[in-house]
Design a protein around this motif. Structure first.
Motif, PDB file in Angstrom:
ATOM      1  N   MET A 167      39.771  48.541  58.353  1.00  8.48           N
ATOM      2  CA  MET A 167      39.332  48.088  56.881  1.00  8.48           C
ATOM      3  C   MET A 167      40.591  47.769  56.173  1.00  8.48           C
ATOM      4  SD  MET A 167      37.044  50.231  54.570  1.00  8.48           S
ATOM      5  CE  MET A 167      36.365  49.370  52.839  1.00  8.48           C
ATOM      6  N   LYS A 168      41.001  46.760  55.576  1.00  6.46           N
ATOM      7  CA  LYS A 168      41.930  46.530  55.043  1.00  6.46           C
ATOM      8  C   LYS A 168      42.356  47.261  53.440  1.00  6.46           C
ATOM      9  CE  LYS A 168      44.877  42.512  53.238  1.00  6.46           C
ATOM     10  NZ  LYS A 168      45.009  41.172  52.963  1.00  6.46           N
ATOM     11  N   MET A 169      43.131  47.846  53.326  1.00  3.60           N
ATOM     12  CA  MET A 169      43.399  48.663  52.023  1.00  3.60           C
ATOM     13  C   MET A 169      43.633  47.688  51.014  1.00  3.60           C
ATOM     14  SD  MET A 169      46.323  51.569  51.303  1.00  3.60           S
ATOM     15  CE  MET A 169      45.650  52.615  52.120  1.00  3.60           C
ATOM     16  N   LYS A 170      43.127  47.794  49.848  1.00  3.66           N
ATOM     17  CA  LYS A 170      43.200  47.081  48.748  1.00  3.66           C
ATOM     18  C   LYS A 170      44.693  47.211  47.794  1.00  3.66           C
ATOM     19  CE  LYS A 170      39.801  47.739  45.806  1.00  3.66           C
ATOM     20  NZ  LYS A 170      38.748  47.802  45.212  1.00  3.66           N
ATOM     21  N   PHE A 171      45.291  46.240  47.229  1.00  2.00           N
ATOM     22  CA  PHE A 171      46.598  46.561  46.842  1.00  2.00           C
ATOM     23  C   PHE A 171      46.738  47.385  45.752  1.00  2.00           C
ATOM     24  CE2 PHE A 171      49.196  45.405  43.204  1.00  2.00           C
ATOM     25  CZ  PHE A 171      50.534  45.542  43.668  1.00  2.00           C
ATOM     26  N   GLU A 172      45.697  47.735  45.063  1.00  2.00           N
ATOM     27  CA  GLU A 172      45.608  48.586  43.953  1.00  2.00           C
ATOM     28  C   GLU A 172      45.517  50.054  44.568  1.00  2.00           C
ATOM     29  OE1 GLU A 172      41.698  49.303  41.647  1.00  2.00           O
ATOM     30  OE2 GLU A 172      41.697  47.239  42.421  1.00  2.00           O
ATOM     31  N   ASP A 173      45.009  50.331  45.830  1.00  2.00           N
ATOM     32  CA  ASP A 173      44.937  51.619  46.453  1.00  2.00           C
ATOM     33  C   ASP A 173      46.475  52.031  46.896  1.00  2.00           C
ATOM     34  OD1 ASP A 173      42.281  52.042  46.020  1.00  2.00           O
ATOM     35  OD2 ASP A 173      41.946  51.025  47.668  1.00  2.00           O
ATOM     36  N   THR A 174      47.280  51.205  46.958  1.00  2.00           N
ATOM     37  CA  THR A 174      48.808  51.479  47.544  1.00  2.00           C
ATOM     38  C   THR A 174      49.761  51.661  46.265  1.00  2.00           C
ATOM     39  OG1 THR A 174      49.548  49.077  47.170  1.00  2.00           O
ATOM     40  CG2 THR A 174      48.492  49.708  49.097  1.00  2.00           C
ATOM     41  N   LEU A 175      49.021  51.538  44.981  1.00  5.56           N
ATOM     42  CA  LEU A 175      50.056  51.844  43.835  1.00  5.56           C
ATOM     43  C   LEU A 175      50.243  53.324  43.501  1.00  5.56           C
ATOM     44  CD1 LEU A 175      48.683  48.933  41.521  1.00  5.56           C
ATOM     45  CD2 LEU A 175      50.975  49.162  42.752  1.00  5.56           C
ATOM     46  N   ARG A 176      51.470  53.604  42.874  1.00  5.57           N
ATOM     47  CA  ARG A 176      51.753  54.916  42.490  1.00  5.57           C
ATOM     48  C   ARG A 176      52.288  54.924  41.163  1.00  5.57           C
ATOM     49  NH1 ARG A 176      56.427  55.261  46.680  1.00  5.57           N
ATOM     50  NH2 ARG A 176      57.141  53.917  45.027  1.00  5.57           N
ATOM     51  N   PRO A 177      52.028  55.941  40.331  1.00  4.47           N
ATOM     52  CA  PRO A 177      52.266  55.977  38.995  1.00  4.47           C
ATOM     53  C   PRO A 177      53.692  55.559  38.832  1.00  4.47           C
ATOM     54  CG  PRO A 177      50.936  57.983  39.480  1.00  4.47           C
ATOM     55  CD  PRO A 177      51.499  57.207  40.780  1.00  4.47           C
ATOM     56  N   GLY A 178      54.046  54.786  37.685  1.00  2.00           N
ATOM     57  CA  GLY A 178      55.305  54.512  37.543  1.00  2.00           C
ATOM     58  C   GLY A 178      55.818  53.068  38.145  1.00  2.00           C
ATOM     59  N   ASP A 179      54.802  52.698  38.884  1.00  3.64           N
ATOM     60  CA  ASP A 179      55.354  51.263  39.654  1.00  3.64           C
ATOM     61  C   ASP A 179      55.093  50.204  38.416  1.00  3.64           C
ATOM     62  OD1 ASP A 179      55.531  52.265  42.096  1.00  3.64           O
ATOM     63  OD2 ASP A 179      53.715  51.656  42.947  1.00  3.64           O
ATOM     64  N   LEU A 180      56.006  49.051  38.770  1.00  2.00           N
ATOM     65  CA  LEU A 180      56.100  48.050  37.786  1.00  2.00           C
ATOM     66  C   LEU A 180      55.273  46.943  38.674  1.00  2.00           C
ATOM     67  CD1 LEU A 180      56.798  46.382  35.301  1.00  2.00           C
ATOM     68  CD2 LEU A 180      59.217  46.456  36.103  1.00  2.00           C
ATOM     69  N   ILE A 181      54.294  46.518  38.058  1.00  2.00           N
ATOM     70  CA  ILE A 181      53.604  45.426  38.652  1.00  2.00           C
ATOM     71  C   ILE A 181      53.649  44.048  37.894  1.00  2.00           C
ATOM     72  CG2 ILE A 181      52.173  46.984  39.942  1.00  2.00           C
ATOM     73  CD1 ILE A 181      49.819  46.320  37.990  1.00  2.00           C
ATOM     74  N   VAL A 182      53.131  42.838  38.452  1.00  2.00           N
ATOM     75  CA  VAL A 182      53.193  41.601  37.807  1.00  2.00           C
ATOM     76  C   VAL A 182      51.922  40.996  38.230  1.00  2.00           C
ATOM     77  CG1 VAL A 182      54.525  40.763  39.647  1.00  2.00           C
ATOM     78  CG2 VAL A 182      54.278  39.614  37.597  1.00  2.00           C
ATOM     79  N   THR A 183      51.250  40.592  37.271  1.00  2.00           N
ATOM     80  CA  THR A 183      49.907  39.628  37.349  1.00  2.00           C
ATOM     81  C   THR A 183      50.071  38.216  36.989  1.00  2.00           C
ATOM     82  OG1 THR A 183      48.713  41.746  37.089  1.00  2.00           O
ATOM     83  CG2 THR A 183      47.533  39.740  36.898  1.00  2.00           C
ATOM     84  N   SER A 184      49.514  37.305  37.873  1.00  2.00           N
ATOM     85  CA  SER A 184      49.402  35.933  37.548  1.00  2.00           C
ATOM     86  C   SER A 184      48.603  35.666  36.617  1.00  2.00           C
ATOM     87  CB  SER A 184      49.498  35.158  38.857  1.00  2.00           C
ATOM     88  OG  SER A 184      49.565  33.832  38.494  1.00  2.00           O
ATOM     89  N   MET A 185      49.030  35.157  35.346  1.00  2.00           N
ATOM     90  CA  MET A 185      47.998  34.722  34.282  1.00  2.00           C
ATOM     91  C   MET A 185      47.949  33.199  34.206  1.00  2.00           C
ATOM     92  SD  MET A 185      46.785  37.451  33.339  1.00  2.00           S
ATOM     93  CE  MET A 185      46.889  39.292  32.885  1.00  2.00           C
ATOM     94  N   ARG A 186      48.331  32.502  35.358  1.00  2.00           N
ATOM     95  CA  ARG A 186      48.225  31.057  35.358  1.00  2.00           C
ATOM     96  C   ARG A 186      49.701  30.594  34.908  1.00  2.00           C
ATOM     97  NH1 ARG A 186      42.735  31.458  33.853  1.00  2.00           N
ATOM     98  NH2 ARG A 186      41.436  31.443  35.740  1.00  2.00           N
ATOM     99  N   SER A 187      49.622  30.271  33.777  1.00  2.00           N
ATOM    100  CA  SER A 187      50.955  29.968  33.171  1.00  2.00           C
ATOM    101  C   SER A 187      51.951  30.837  33.009  1.00  2.00           C
ATOM    102  CB  SER A 187      50.433  29.197  31.754  1.00  2.00           C
ATOM    103  OG  SER A 187      49.922  29.982  30.922  1.00  2.00           O
ATOM    104  N   TYR A 188      51.685  32.207  33.014  1.00  2.00           N
ATOM    105  CA  TYR A 188      52.683  32.947  32.815  1.00  2.00           C
ATOM    106  C   TYR A 188      52.381  34.237  33.540  1.00  2.00           C
ATOM    107  CZ  TYR A 188      49.713  35.718  29.704  1.00  2.00           C
ATOM    108  OH  TYR A 188      48.727  36.339  29.207  1.00  2.00           O
ATOM    109  N   GLU A 189      53.392  35.389  33.674  1.00  2.00           N
ATOM    110  CA  GLU A 189      53.175  36.601  34.285  1.00  2.00           C
ATOM    111  C   GLU A 189      53.071  37.582  33.649  1.00  2.00           C
ATOM    112  OE1 GLU A 189      54.564  35.453  38.987  1.00  2.00           O
ATOM    113  OE2 GLU A 189      56.107  36.355  37.649  1.00  2.00           O
TER     114      GLU A 189
END
Length: 163
Positions: A1-23
């Motif tokens: 079973m493949k682990m979801k990205f959010e399950d790999t995150l740790r407190p304090g990690d800086l993440i980026v999300t594609s909002m189509r025209s910007y991140e």
């Protein structure tokens, strides 16, 4: 079973999300929302300030990954910095946006590569327009500024289409 990205995150990690025209940039919290999901701390244009919200409410199913730059600070310091601005940070698209906030909370330079890319793209495209056309019209300058800004924004994106 493949682990979801959010399950790999740790407190304090800086993440980026594609909002189509910007991140959109967020910091992973050490708290969970009532549904048991991770929470994220970020500055959002919709709220005009910083908030701590459920992962799904921020990401909305969009492509998300770790930001290239991660902080050397301990997670508790990053979270303390971030929470100190909840409801206080005055959002501004140019100088106090989500990327500048996340960088600041992580102890990094509080700037936005995206805004820098847009400004650089506009300046370069207007300079090129002036070199090519002796007396460019206002509409030509505006069109080239838009094109240059979009190219500059695209060039700064961390999440490439192939990610």
């Amino acid at each position: 079973m493949k682990m979801k990205f959010e399950d790999t995150l740790r407190p304090g990690d800086l993440i980026v999300t594609s909002m189509r025209s910007y991140e959109h940039y967020s910091i992973v919290s050490d708290r969970r929302c009532p549904l048991g999901k991770l929470m994220l701390i970020s500055a959002r244009a919709e709220t005009r300030t910083v908030g701590e919200e459920c992962y799904d409410d921020v990401v909305r199913g969009r492509r998300t990954g770790l930001a290239r730059s991660q902080s050397e600070l301990p997670a508790y310091v990053i979270l303390e910095n971030a929470r100190s601005q909840i409801g206080k940070w005055r959002y501004n698209y140019l100088i106090r946006n989500c990327e500048a906030f996340a960088n600041w909370a992580c102890g990094l330079k509080p700037t936005s590569r995206q805004v820098g890319g847009v400004v650089s793209g506009i300046v370069i495209s207007l300079g090129a327009t002036k070199l090519i056309a002796k007396n460019p019209s206002l509409s030509a300058c505006l069109a080239m500024a838009c094109v240059g800004g979009l190219i500059g924004l695209t060039a700064t994106q961390e999440l490439k289409a192939s990610d």
